[in-house]
Design an enzyme around this catalytic site. Structure first.
Site, mmCIF file in Angstrom:
data_model
loop_
_atom_site.group_PDB
_atom_site.id
_atom_site.type_symbol
_atom_site.label_atom_id
_atom_site.label_comp_id
_atom_site.label_asym_id
_atom_site.label_seq_id
_atom_site.Cartn_x
_atom_site.Cartn_y
_atom_site.Cartn_z
ATOM 1 N N GLU A 15 40.538 72.044 141.153
ATOM 2 C CA GLU A 15 39.825 72.917 140.772
ATOM 3 C C GLU A 15 39.807 72.740 139.319
ATOM 4 O O GLU A 15 40.455 71.635 138.990
ATOM 5 C CB GLU A 15 39.326 74.419 141.310
ATOM 6 C CG GLU A 15 39.623 75.084 142.505
ATOM 7 C CD GLU A 15 40.014 75.747 142.809
ATOM 8 O OE1 GLU A 15 40.563 76.880 142.021
ATOM 9 O OE2 GLU A 15 39.060 76.876 143.281
ATOM 10 N N HIS A 31 33.213 83.275 135.811
ATOM 11 C CA HIS A 31 32.745 82.443 137.023
ATOM 12 C C HIS A 31 31.340 81.768 136.357
ATOM 13 O O HIS A 31 30.434 82.371 136.448
ATOM 14 C CB HIS A 31 32.946 83.200 138.048
ATOM 15 C CG HIS A 31 33.473 81.590 138.665
ATOM 16 N ND1 HIS A 31 32.289 80.760 139.284
ATOM 17 C CD2 HIS A 31 34.846 82.011 139.705
ATOM 18 C CE1 HIS A 31 33.646 79.950 139.758
ATOM 19 N NE2 HIS A 31 34.362 80.156 140.533
ATOM 20 N N ARG A 63 36.525 76.873 133.059
ATOM 21 C CA ARG A 63 36.154 78.003 133.345
ATOM 22 C C ARG A 63 35.120 78.050 131.986
ATOM 23 O O ARG A 63 33.496 78.462 132.482
ATOM 24 C CB ARG A 63 36.363 79.085 134.372
ATOM 25 C CG ARG A 63 36.762 78.664 135.252
ATOM 26 C CD ARG A 63 37.173 80.453 136.413
ATOM 27 N NE ARG A 63 37.606 79.356 137.773
ATOM 28 C CZ ARG A 63 38.257 80.218 138.258
ATOM 29 N NH1 ARG A 63 38.237 81.574 138.480
ATOM 30 N NH2 ARG A 63 38.190 79.654 139.655
ATOM 31 N N HIS A 72 33.983 87.612 136.341
ATOM 32 C CA HIS A 72 34.475 87.702 137.070
ATOM 33 C C HIS A 72 36.284 88.004 137.140
ATOM 34 O O HIS A 72 36.542 88.516 138.438
ATOM 35 C CB HIS A 72 34.858 85.877 137.300
ATOM 36 C CG HIS A 72 35.299 85.373 138.648
ATOM 37 N ND1 HIS A 72 34.656 85.516 139.896
ATOM 38 C CD2 HIS A 72 36.346 84.315 138.856
ATOM 39 C CE1 HIS A 72 36.423 84.763 140.416
ATOM 40 N NE2 HIS A 72 37.334 84.865 139.899
ATOM 41 N N ARG A 90 41.876 82.698 131.934
ATOM 42 C CA ARG A 90 42.730 82.293 133.390
ATOM 43 C C ARG A 90 42.471 80.552 133.993
ATOM 44 O O ARG A 90 41.054 80.378 134.314
ATOM 45 C CB ARG A 90 42.672 82.998 134.497
ATOM 46 C CG ARG A 90 43.146 82.860 135.867
ATOM 47 C CD ARG A 90 42.412 84.000 136.533
ATOM 48 N NE ARG A 90 41.220 83.841 137.177
ATOM 49 C CZ ARG A 90 40.813 83.359 138.500
ATOM 50 N NH1 ARG A 90 41.801 82.958 139.490
ATOM 51 N NH2 ARG A 90 39.560 83.462 138.570
#
Length: 527
Positions: A123, A235, A285, A344, A379
């Site tokens: 990811e 997100h 992100r 998110h 994060r």
């Protein structure tokens, strides 16, 4: 609120929340031989949690792979934009494999590439494949299922809204609670806050309905510091469906789809992230969300598109996303998926160490509600379930040990406190307008003024309490965002577009004496 409790109960450890962190904590305290009560404001024991909705997986270094703890730590620190606590990151990452194997021992089953070997995906922000997953894109549901099964041994009380952490100024002695029988007190020397996030500050979020900032408010009311609340991760890919409205929870479109080769395009077929970051669509992100937000402002479009048509076996690999898309009239196998950024994950929270301990003896926090130093300013994908399992288990053990040493406690009556809160939709519109992906001083000040003008609210039930908690949390987010005159991680200020090296410090916030205003102590080292 009544002057005296209508009921009382006693336990060694009270856990507030039934997601991964809460149940991991409760099970650890139970295994340590302590009496544990788990409080859930949901009306049913297996209500939807943020854990349940997590799609991507758990980031974990597997023994014997080409990965390493040091590499995972390096990726986490890079995503955290100078705001992580390196010691906490290393401690949590290094403990990840043990926590995941313990979860497997509780019955969790992860996808395998060949029998006996977990399948790994990649990811955004990760330098290699290290994400274990279950059911394709239903990892959170499998984690929640395994923990719910293990939690059959626990005393879980639904319909219980925790109103205050009670203490004598030096240590915790209980929790005040509202349930169908009225207002009562659970006496306990240890309390663990694992109440999740704050996504419903905004009009559209991937969070479940219970993510209303409860734990942040409970900590502030208890005199405990919170930190880094300006760093709210949006997100990049939340499902957009025209005509469905903007309010409430919207389905997540997992980042793992981009890890398998899907690309982000605007309505003209142009790449959204080309030239923005060397990692392109797999950039951290905050970078991808900001790129999408900027492109939408340029084009005037309502959404961008995630083209996953080149992924073989998409419906099998990503059944959750496929079902959500088809429910919205979209076939992801044949057409690009319309997506927008959505609120998110809160990277900040209640200040704790890597074992969940706060500055108040007997008060612990774990999961999204806590600020361990793991996430910093942004994060890294799939680090949340990792942190929740590791720190949740540690907090449960520490809370059990504290309870054993402290002995039983007795909380005094709760004095009523006046609260203010606007209507929820008004709050969400203001936050979505002024404190979302891109902020500026004028908007944040307007938001602060709006919150200051909120009317007094009486707390008579769950909805009232959530609105009050959301309002106090919004004040804290706004104060933190105003204090950070730079762009860093997932906090972007329009008039301060670059990061300032000397600002790589955490904002520490506490509640003012009037119980409504939030004070920013300083930009200081927290750890």
């Amino acid at each position: 609120m009544m002057a005296g409790p209508q009921w009382r109960h006693a336990a060694d450890v009270v856990v507030i929340g039934t997601g991964a962190a809460g149940l991991a904590a409760a099970l650890a305290a139970h295994r340590a031989g302590r009496s544990v009560v788990v409080l859930s404001k949901a009306d049913q024991q297996r209500g939807a949690t943020a854990t349940h909705y997590a799609q991507g997986g758990i980031a974990v270094v597997l023994p014997g792979s080409d990965d390493s703890v040091d590499a995972h730590v390096a990726d986490t620190l890079a995503a955290g934009a100078g705001m992580c606590d390196p010691d906490a990151v290393y401690s949590i990452v290094a403990d990840g494999y043990r926590a995941v194997t313990e979860l497997v021992g509780a019955g969790a089953r992860f996808d395998e590439s060949v029998p006996g070997r977990w399948a790994l995906t990649r990811e955004g922000g990760h330098s290699r494949r290290r994400i274990v997953h279950a059911g394709g894109d239903a990892t959170g549901a499998e984690v929640q299922r395994a923990l719910d099964h293990a939690a059959d041994v626990l005393d879980i009380r639904t319909g219980h809204v925790a109103l205050r952490v009670l203490h004598d100024g030096a240590a915790v002695n209980g929790v005040s609670v509202l349930n169908p029988d009225g207002w009562g007190i659970v006496n306990a020397p240890s309390v663990i806050l694992a109440s999740g996030g704050l996504g419903h500050l905004y009009g559209a979020t991937t969070n479940p309905e219970g993510s209303t900032g409860d734990g942040i408010a409970l900590a502030l009311w208890a005199g405990v510091a919170v930190s880094d609340l300006e760093f709210i991760q949006f997100h990049p890919t939340m499902l957009f469906a025209a005509g469905t409205g903007t309010g409430g929870r919207r389905p997540l479109v997992t980042e793992a789809i981009r890890g398998e080769g899907a690309i982000l395009l605007d309505s003209n077929g142009n790449s959204v992230t080309a030239g923005v970051h060397p990692m392109g669509d797999l950039a951290p992100r905050d970078v991808v969300a900001a790129a999408i937000d900027a492109r939408l402002k340029t084009t005037g479009d309502s959404c961008v598109y995630l083209d996953a048509r080149g992924i073989d076996g998409f419906a099998v690999r990503f059944p959750t996303v496929t079902a959500a898309c088809r429910a919205a009239g979209i076939d992801p196998v044949r057409e690009p998926i319309p997506v927008v950024p959505g609120a998110h994950y809160s990277c900040g929270g209640i200040v704790t160490d890597a074992y969940g301990q706060t500055e108040l003896a007997g008060l612990f926090a774990a999961g999204e509600v806590a600020r361990t130093g793991m996430h910093g300013a942004n994060r890294l994908a799939s680090n949340s379930l990792l942190e929740g399992l590791v720190v949740g288990g540690r907090a449960g053990k520490a809370a059990a040990a504290h309870a054993a040493a402290a002995g039983r406690s007795c909380a005094s009556k709760l004095e009523p406190v006046t609260h203010t809160a606007p209507k929820r939709r008004e709050l969400q519109r203001a936050m979505s307008r002024d404190a979302a992906v891109l902020r500026n001083a004028a908007g944040l000040q307007r938001l602060s003024d709006t919150l200051d003008e909120a009317p007094v609210r009486q707390v008579t039930g769950r909805r009232d309490f959530e609105d009050v908690a959301l309002t106090l949390t919004a004040r804290a987010v706004t104060a933190a965002a105003l204090a950070r005159n730079e762009s860093r991680g997932c906090h972007h200020r329009a008039e301060y577009p670059v990061a300032v090296p000397e600002h790589a410090r955490s904002s520490v916030l506490r509640l003012a004496d009037d119980h409504n205003a939030v004070l920013v102590e300083a930009l200081a080292v927290v750890g």
